[in-house]
Design a protein around this motif. Structure first.
Motif, mmCIF file in Angstrom:
data_model
loop_
_atom_site.group_PDB
_atom_site.id
_atom_site.type_symbol
_atom_site.label_atom_id
_atom_site.label_comp_id
_atom_site.label_asym_id
_atom_site.label_seq_id
_atom_site.Cartn_x
_atom_site.Cartn_y
_atom_site.Cartn_z
ATOM 1 N N LYS B 191 0.853 -1.194 0.000
ATOM 2 C CA LYS B 191 0.000 0.000 0.000
ATOM 3 C C LYS B 191 0.882 1.235 0.000
ATOM 4 O O LYS B 191 1.903 1.281 0.687
ATOM 5 C CB LYS B 191 -0.864 -0.031 1.261
ATOM 6 C CG LYS B 191 -1.889 1.061 1.323
ATOM 7 C CD LYS B 191 -2.840 0.831 2.493
ATOM 8 C CE LYS B 191 -3.888 1.930 2.516
ATOM 9 N NZ LYS B 191 -4.862 1.763 3.569
ATOM 10 N N GLU B 192 0.506 2.235 -0.771
ATOM 11 C CA GLU B 192 1.311 3.458 -0.819
ATOM 12 C C GLU B 192 0.423 4.604 -1.304
ATOM 13 O O GLU B 192 -0.602 4.381 -1.934
ATOM 14 C CB GLU B 192 2.514 3.253 -1.764
ATOM 15 C CG GLU B 192 3.543 4.340 -1.766
ATOM 16 C CD GLU B 192 4.096 4.660 -0.376
ATOM 17 O OE1 GLU B 192 3.575 5.643 0.201
ATOM 18 O OE2 GLU B 192 5.007 3.960 0.111
ATOM 19 N N THR B 193 0.851 5.813 -0.987
ATOM 20 C CA THR B 193 0.171 7.005 -1.508
ATOM 21 C C THR B 193 1.118 7.709 -2.477
ATOM 22 O O THR B 193 2.277 7.952 -2.148
ATOM 23 C CB THR B 193 -0.198 7.953 -0.358
ATOM 24 O OG1 THR B 193 -1.068 7.241 0.536
ATOM 25 C CG2 THR B 193 -0.912 9.188 -0.881
ATOM 26 N N PHE B 194 0.608 7.995 -3.644
ATOM 27 C CA PHE B 194 1.439 8.562 -4.714
ATOM 28 C C PHE B 194 0.921 9.938 -5.108
ATOM 29 O O PHE B 194 -0.276 10.228 -4.986
ATOM 30 C CB PHE B 194 1.409 7.653 -5.950
ATOM 31 C CG PHE B 194 1.914 6.264 -5.692
ATOM 32 C CD1 PHE B 194 3.263 5.976 -5.780
ATOM 33 C CD2 PHE B 194 1.036 5.235 -5.351
ATOM 34 C CE1 PHE B 194 3.737 4.691 -5.546
ATOM 35 C CE2 PHE B 194 1.500 3.947 -5.112
ATOM 36 C CZ PHE B 194 2.844 3.681 -5.203
ATOM 37 N N ARG B 195 1.850 10.741 -5.618
ATOM 38 C CA ARG B 195 1.476 12.042 -6.168
ATOM 39 C C ARG B 195 1.961 12.169 -7.600
ATOM 40 O O ARG B 195 3.131 11.942 -7.882
ATOM 41 C CB ARG B 195 2.106 13.175 -5.352
ATOM 42 C CG ARG B 195 1.360 13.489 -4.099
ATOM 43 C CD ARG B 195 2.019 14.612 -3.322
ATOM 44 N NE ARG B 195 1.396 14.712 -2.014
ATOM 45 C CZ ARG B 195 0.286 15.423 -1.783
ATOM 46 N NH1 ARG B 195 -0.268 16.110 -2.751
ATOM 47 N NH2 ARG B 195 -0.252 15.446 -0.587
ATOM 48 N N MET B 196 1.035 12.532 -8.471
ATOM 49 C CA MET B 196 1.402 12.846 -9.852
ATOM 50 C C MET B 196 1.436 14.359 -9.988
ATOM 51 O O MET B 196 0.563 15.054 -9.468
ATOM 52 C CB MET B 196 0.367 12.281 -10.818
ATOM 53 C CG MET B 196 0.592 10.834 -11.188
ATOM 54 S SD MET B 196 2.059 10.622 -12.230
ATOM 55 C CE MET B 196 1.487 11.331 -13.779
ATOM 56 N N PRO B 197 2.431 14.876 -10.691
ATOM 57 C CA PRO B 197 2.542 16.328 -10.786
ATOM 58 C C PRO B 197 1.572 16.919 -11.802
ATOM 59 O O PRO B 197 1.042 16.217 -12.661
ATOM 60 C CB PRO B 197 3.977 16.523 -11.273
ATOM 61 C CG PRO B 197 4.244 15.306 -12.103
ATOM 62 C CD PRO B 197 3.490 14.184 -11.441
ATOM 63 N N ALA B 301 -2.466 14.730 -9.206
ATOM 64 C CA ALA B 301 -3.325 13.738 -8.562
ATOM 65 C C ALA B 301 -2.678 13.198 -7.301
ATOM 66 O O ALA B 301 -1.455 13.090 -7.204
ATOM 67 C CB ALA B 301 -3.624 12.597 -9.528
ATOM 68 N N LEU B 302 -3.541 12.882 -6.356
ATOM 69 C CA LEU B 302 -3.130 12.249 -5.115
ATOM 70 C C LEU B 302 -3.805 10.875 -5.129
ATOM 71 O O LEU B 302 -5.034 10.797 -5.151
ATOM 72 C CB LEU B 302 -3.637 13.104 -3.944
ATOM 73 C CG LEU B 302 -3.379 12.620 -2.537
ATOM 74 C CD1 LEU B 302 -1.876 12.567 -2.264
ATOM 75 C CD2 LEU B 302 -4.048 13.574 -1.546
ATOM 76 N N ILE B 303 -3.006 9.835 -5.177
ATOM 77 C CA ILE B 303 -3.575 8.513 -5.431
ATOM 78 C C ILE B 303 -3.134 7.528 -4.349
ATOM 79 O O ILE B 303 -1.942 7.250 -4.198
ATOM 80 C CB ILE B 303 -3.131 7.980 -6.821
ATOM 81 C CG1 ILE B 303 -3.456 9.010 -7.914
ATOM 82 C CG2 ILE B 303 -3.805 6.649 -7.115
ATOM 83 C CD1 ILE B 303 -2.806 8.714 -9.245
ATOM 84 N N GLU B 304 -4.114 7.031 -3.590
ATOM 85 C CA GLU B 304 -3.819 5.955 -2.646
ATOM 86 C C GLU B 304 -4.127 4.640 -3.353
ATOM 87 O O GLU B 304 -5.181 4.516 -3.983
ATOM 88 C CB GLU B 304 -4.708 6.061 -1.413
ATOM 89 C CG GLU B 304 -4.518 7.336 -0.624
ATOM 90 C CD GLU B 304 -5.678 7.540 0.334
ATOM 91 O OE1 GLU B 304 -5.914 6.658 1.174
ATOM 92 O OE2 GLU B 304 -6.345 8.571 0.215
ATOM 93 N N ALA B 305 -3.217 3.693 -3.227
ATOM 94 C CA ALA B 305 -3.441 2.434 -3.938
ATOM 95 C C ALA B 305 -2.908 1.270 -3.134
ATOM 96 O O ALA B 305 -1.914 1.404 -2.411
ATOM 97 C CB ALA B 305 -2.751 2.486 -5.299
ATOM 98 N N GLU B 306 -3.576 0.133 -3.264
ATOM 99 C CA GLU B 306 -3.073 -1.068 -2.606
ATOM 100 C C GLU B 306 -3.277 -2.274 -3.501
ATOM 101 O O GLU B 306 -4.268 -2.385 -4.219
ATOM 102 C CB GLU B 306 -3.700 -1.266 -1.228
ATOM 103 C CG GLU B 306 -5.194 -1.182 -1.178
ATOM 104 C CD GLU B 306 -5.708 -1.200 0.264
ATOM 105 O OE1 GLU B 306 -5.063 -1.815 1.132
ATOM 106 O OE2 GLU B 306 -6.764 -0.603 0.510
#
Lengths: 189, 807
Positions: B191-197, B301-306
């Motif tokens: 699980k991680e939280t990602f940021r796209m610019p 975008a702020l994307i939480e994904a697992e």
């Protein structure tokens, strides 16, 4: 101010506002629209022309600064019929996509090959640092310039920067190459 | 050339195999290299010029506008405020969002981003228009700005659109398959939280428009570099309150699009109003500063994904929660999160997916569908999770992908959401990429160089590049699909002299469409490409275009060529009928060769295209009654694989290319700079029609990804001011900072596109992001750094090395 430049071998004399940029002089006064504008800050290189044989970004120069100078634009390369070797190479190596950067790229390439006739790939990439291309990822442009450096020249290039055919601009009032029909002030279209 | 010919089968496309697949030089280029291309601003026409007064505030109420000084300024012909514009237009129509909001094409009473147009000025020259614009006085009452996603979502946040009552204009959640069960049964969850610019592919030619109005007919002519004339015709006529036939669109050469020119139309509306008000044709050439400030961006975008996995590394399910900052343009809001579905499982056989998203509006600039549209972000997230999982399970990144790929024998493969992958061999694509890269050798080299204090990493990413949008997806959350599928039209005809002319609905922004179309038509009619005429300029008065028409979503190779093939078939059939009549034989005994139609086995019994054209036009009286005069055929084509969207099952796009990128990155740990000494791409393009063009697309697209991965970001200050507003600080890749690329070959023909082709225009911009991120993270393993955001700038890299541990 009245200025006189040698543009692709032709003398153009005109009254211009002091604030008129050289690129707008070329595009709007001389109506040579192959020189493009892609940014406001001198970063993109779409407006690159040769001034006294050197690659210059014409958006960073005022028209009045070009007074008395010899300028070659993309329209001045294919003199006498055939394409300049750099122009041919861009077609053969798929160095063009949208084409908006192409004239500036070609003028930068001509300046490079005039000073380094057989550049390395690194030297080509270094010489293009002031020219942005948004389409190609540069590889086919680099390949085109490397290819051009091996082509035999028909006229003018690639081994020396293209010069106006009649040599340097004189300042005498009766220059026979003077352009006509451009008398109103500078930035009209 | 043009050598004859297989007998014409009833369903055969080509009669020669001379041109399709060959690196035919582009016919567009001879003009371009001589400076003879004609972009909008090159059109030699007497026009007045437009300058915009733009908001200096990110969020403010407009309390007063005084235009008197500007109107008295030398050379001024017209001044229009946002209220003037609103009085003459309908509000902007949204597509994706469910919230009810009102926005006009210019600011009315309130500004929502720094750079929003507030007043437009028309004057005799560009310089005079700018002088006059500086004399417009606008009073603002600043409002608290909402800039970042978290601020917009906070309790009591100022509202960008008060009438919506929220800054979330679209929220939805979808689940396909047993996601909860898969996560319950998982041995490992990553699980991680990602940021796209926020970034943009920034076409080198900014937006450009000339508008002309004819007072006699009330009709407009618009020259612009719009890339989607079909939808623009609908949007402009609806907003401007005129029928579609009252605006003619001419699109000359265009200096790049990449999706960014899908949002030109609001300014077309404004220019039309100004032309009518000024009584003179008006010209607006957007400056680069305006372009970066106001139009337009990819949303960040702020994307939480697992990702749920079994012990052996099999992927069981994925869950994603995505929040996009769509800025302040309601027309495009909501598109990015929806289109991500197309690649939520990537190249893998994941059978359960959950996706929740929020479209957030803020006081940032408008957004639009930039190259890849959301899929670069989704693929970044998925491929990062895959690498994190590989590390957790101590599996090689290549091996974990191998274990999860959709296998070739499963093709065509339907993903849980209903996306259909038509063909492909993903394991083989990876194998070729690893072999071409010398993967094992680079891994050894990486380990050896680490001993010397050099930090290299090897990154792998696999990605899907979908093509041809099934446009119904935009409306899936609203439940009222409006635009479905993808339709394109083409006209192919023989002129009076037998020359072949093609007119399509597409716009060329550098893709070389005319070259490729000429190759296809030449092999269908046994002629040379030079004998096929096609303008690179679009004109709505002559084009058989459709509402979907335009160049976006990689649809040229599919529906546009489909329309060209269909129209050429009709033309060929009619020419054969005329030839059969002239030669007195049955059509089935005819063959084509070098601009003639002849009796098979006897080339002396032949009739030329020229003569056939003469019968069709000048000597039509001699034709039998059942043959209609004329030789121009129009065909419309659509990709029939499109499904009518249902929440349970829908496909967003209709063709699916795939690629593997293998990248070596070296990080200079003293400066934080990243270089890419090796870059391998194996892209399965289905079938290449022109390898020179395809190669340029694949590489060019990848370099867009390199920009987004390493350099580019629209950064804003806390009060909503753009900090990276020129190419001085919004950095693009240059020739020196991009590598030379090694391209592999891979062709799995697409069974649902007319010529077996798949997309190539966006894949590089999709798969490169995670490939580079994976390589950088691998390089920085000794420092324990995890990459969760882009771009990987020197500053972020140094902070991570020096203790932050996260980029």
């Amino acid at each position: 101010m009245r200025i006189r430049v040698r543009l692709n071998g032709r003398t153009v004399e005109h009254d211009v506002e002091p604030r008129l940029l050289l690129v707008h002089f070329i595009r709007q006064v001389a109506r040579l629209t192959g020189t493009h504008v892609g940014c406001d800050t001198g970063n993109c290189g779409a407006c690159t022309v040769l001034v006294e044989g050197k690659a210059v970004k014409s958006c960073l120069m005022l028209a009045v600064q070009a007074d008395g100078k010899d300028i070659v634009t993309i329209e001045g390369l294919a003199n006498g019929g055939g394409l300049h070797p750099v122009q041919r190479a861009f077609i053969e190596k798929f160095g063009v996509q949208c084409g908006y950067c192409t004239p500036g790229m070609i003028m930068s390439a001509c300046a490079l090959l005039a000073s380094i006739p057989s550049p390395s790939e690194f030297e080509v990439r270094e010489a293009l640092e002031g020219n942005l291309c948004m389409c190609t990822g540069y590889e086919q442009i680099v390949d085109a310039i490397l290819h051009a450096s091996t082509l035999d020249r028909g006229h003018g290039g690639p081994r020396r920067a293209p010069q106006a055919p009649h040599g340097r601009l004189g300042h005498g009032p009766g220059d026979p190459g003077r352009a006509s029909g451009t008398t109103e002030a500078g930035h009209g279209r | 050339m043009g050598d004859s010919t297989r007998p014409l089968e009833s369903d055969g496309v080509f009669v020669t195999s001379q041109w399709v697949g060959a690196a035919v030089p582009r016919r567009e280029d001879a003009r371009t290299v001589q400076g003879q291309a004609r972009y909008v601003d090159d059109i030699d026409m007497d026009t007045a010029h437009v300058a915009f007064v733009r908001s200096p505030h990110a969020h403010a109420r407009i309390t007063a506008i005084d235009t008197r000084d500007a109107e008295a300024s030398p050379g001024v012909l017209a001044v229009m405020t946002g209220r003037d514009v609103a009085a003459a237009t309908n509000p902007v129509a949204p597509r994706g969002i469910t919230a009810s909001v009102t926005q006009y094409v210019m600011a009315v009473d309130k500004v929502r981003y720094a750079g929003e147009p507030v007043v437009a000025v028309v004057a005799g020259t560009q310089y005079l228009a700018e002088d006059a614009a500086a004399r417009v006085h606008v009073d603002y009452e600043p409002l608290p700005p909402v800039v970042e996603i978290e601020e917009a979502l906070a309790e009591g946040a100022p509202l960008v659109f008060e009438e919506a009552g929220t800054n979330v204009l679209l929220h939805d959640a979808f689940e396909h398959g047993d996601v909860a069960g898969a996560f319950r049964g998982a041995d490992l969850v990553v699980k991680e939280t990602f940021r796209m610019p926020r970034f943009s592919s920034t076409p080198l030619e900014p937006w450009a428009i000339i508008a002309q109005w004819d007072p006699g007919t009330g009709a407009f002519v618009v020259w612009s570099n719009d890339q989607q004339p079909g939808r623009t015709a609908i949007n402009v006529s609806r907003t401007l309150r005129v029928p579609i036939d009252k605006v003619r669109y001419i699109i000359p050469d265009s200096g790049g699009g990449f999706g960014i020119k899908l949002a030109v139309w609001p300014y077309i509306v404004i220019l039309c109003l100004l032309a009518r008000r000024a009584g003179k044709a008006v010209r607006w050439i957007q400056t680069r500063s305006e372009h970066l400030l106001a139009g337009t961006h990819t949303p960040e975008a702020l994307i939480e994904a697992e990702l749920a996995l079994a012990r052996d590394g099999r992927f069981l399910a994925i869950r994603v929660n995505s929040k996009e900052n769509d800025g302040s343009f309601v027309h495009t809001a909501g598109i990015y999160p929806l289109i991500k579905f197309a690649v939520i499982v990537g190249c893998y056989g994941i059978r359960a997916t959950a996706f929740e998203f929020s479209t957030v509006v803020t006081n940032k600039a408008p957004t639009v569908q930039n190259r890849g549209v959301g899929k670069p972000g989704m693929t970044f997230v998925l491929e990062r999770l895959v690498d994190l999982a590989a590390r957790a399970l101590d599996l090689d990144p290549a091996e974990i992908r191998r274990r999860n790929f959709v296998r070739p024998e499963q093709m065509p493969y339907t993903t849980p959401t209903g996306e259909v992958y038509e063909s492909g061999d993903y394991p083989e694509c990876l194998r070729r990429a690893l072999e071409l890269a010398g993967y094992d050798e680079w891994c050894r080299k990486r380990d050896a160089l680490r001993e010397e204090g050099r930090y290299l990493g090897v990154g792998i990413a696999a990605g899907i590049e979908p093509g041809t949008s099934n446009l119904g997806y935009y409306y899936i959350s609203r439940g009222r699909p409006d635009f479905l599928g993808s339709v394109e039209g083409a006209m192919v005809g023989a002129d009076f002299d037998g020359g072949i002319t093609v007119v399509t609905g597409s716009v060329d922004a550098g893709q070389g469409h005319a070259t490729t179309v000429a190759q296809v038509v030449a092999d269908m009619l046994a002629i040379r490409p030079e004998q096929v005429s096609m303008s690179t300029h679009f004109d709505s008065a002559t084009s058989p275009f459709a509402p979907h028409s335009g160049t976006y979503a990689n649809r040229f190779n599919d529906v546009e060529l489909g329309a060209v093939v269909a129209a050429t078939r009709k033309l060929r059939a009619k020419m054969l009928r005329i030839a059969a009549f002239v030669l007195g034989v049955h059509e089935r005994s005819l063959a084509l060769r070098a601009g003639t139609i002849h009796v098979e086995g006897d080339p002396t019994k032949a009739v030329s295209f020229q003569e056939i054209a003469a019968y069709a036009y000048k000597k039509a009286l001699l034709l039998p009654e059942e043959i209609e005069p004329g030789l121009r055929e129009i065909a419309y084509y659509q990709n029939r694989a499109a499904k009518v969207p249902r929440r349970e099952e829908f496909n967003i796009q209709l063709t699916h290319a795939n690629a593997v990128h293998v990248v070596v990155a070296e990080v200079d740990v003293a400066t934080g700079f990243v270089t890419l000494p090796k870059y391998v791409i194996v892209h399965d393009w289905g079938r290449q029609l022109n390898p020179g063009i395809v190669k340029g697309m694949v590489i060019g697209s990848t370099v867009h990804g390199i920009g987004a991965a390493l350099y580019e970001e629209f950064l804003y200050s806390p009060d909503g001011q753009l900090l990276t507003g020129t190419f001085m600080d919004y950095l693009k890749p240059v020739a020196l900072t991009v590598p030379r690329f090694d391209l592999g070959e891979m062709e799995s023909p697409c069974p649902t596109s007319p010529l077996g082709t798949k997309a190539v225009g966006e894949g590089g911009a999709i798969t490169s992001l995670p490939a580079i991120a994976n390589a950088v993270e691998d390089a920085l393993r000794p420092f324990g750094v995890t990459v969760t955001s882009l771009p990987i700038t020197p500053e972020k890299t140094l902070r991570a090395i020096r203790g932050a541990r996260v980029i």
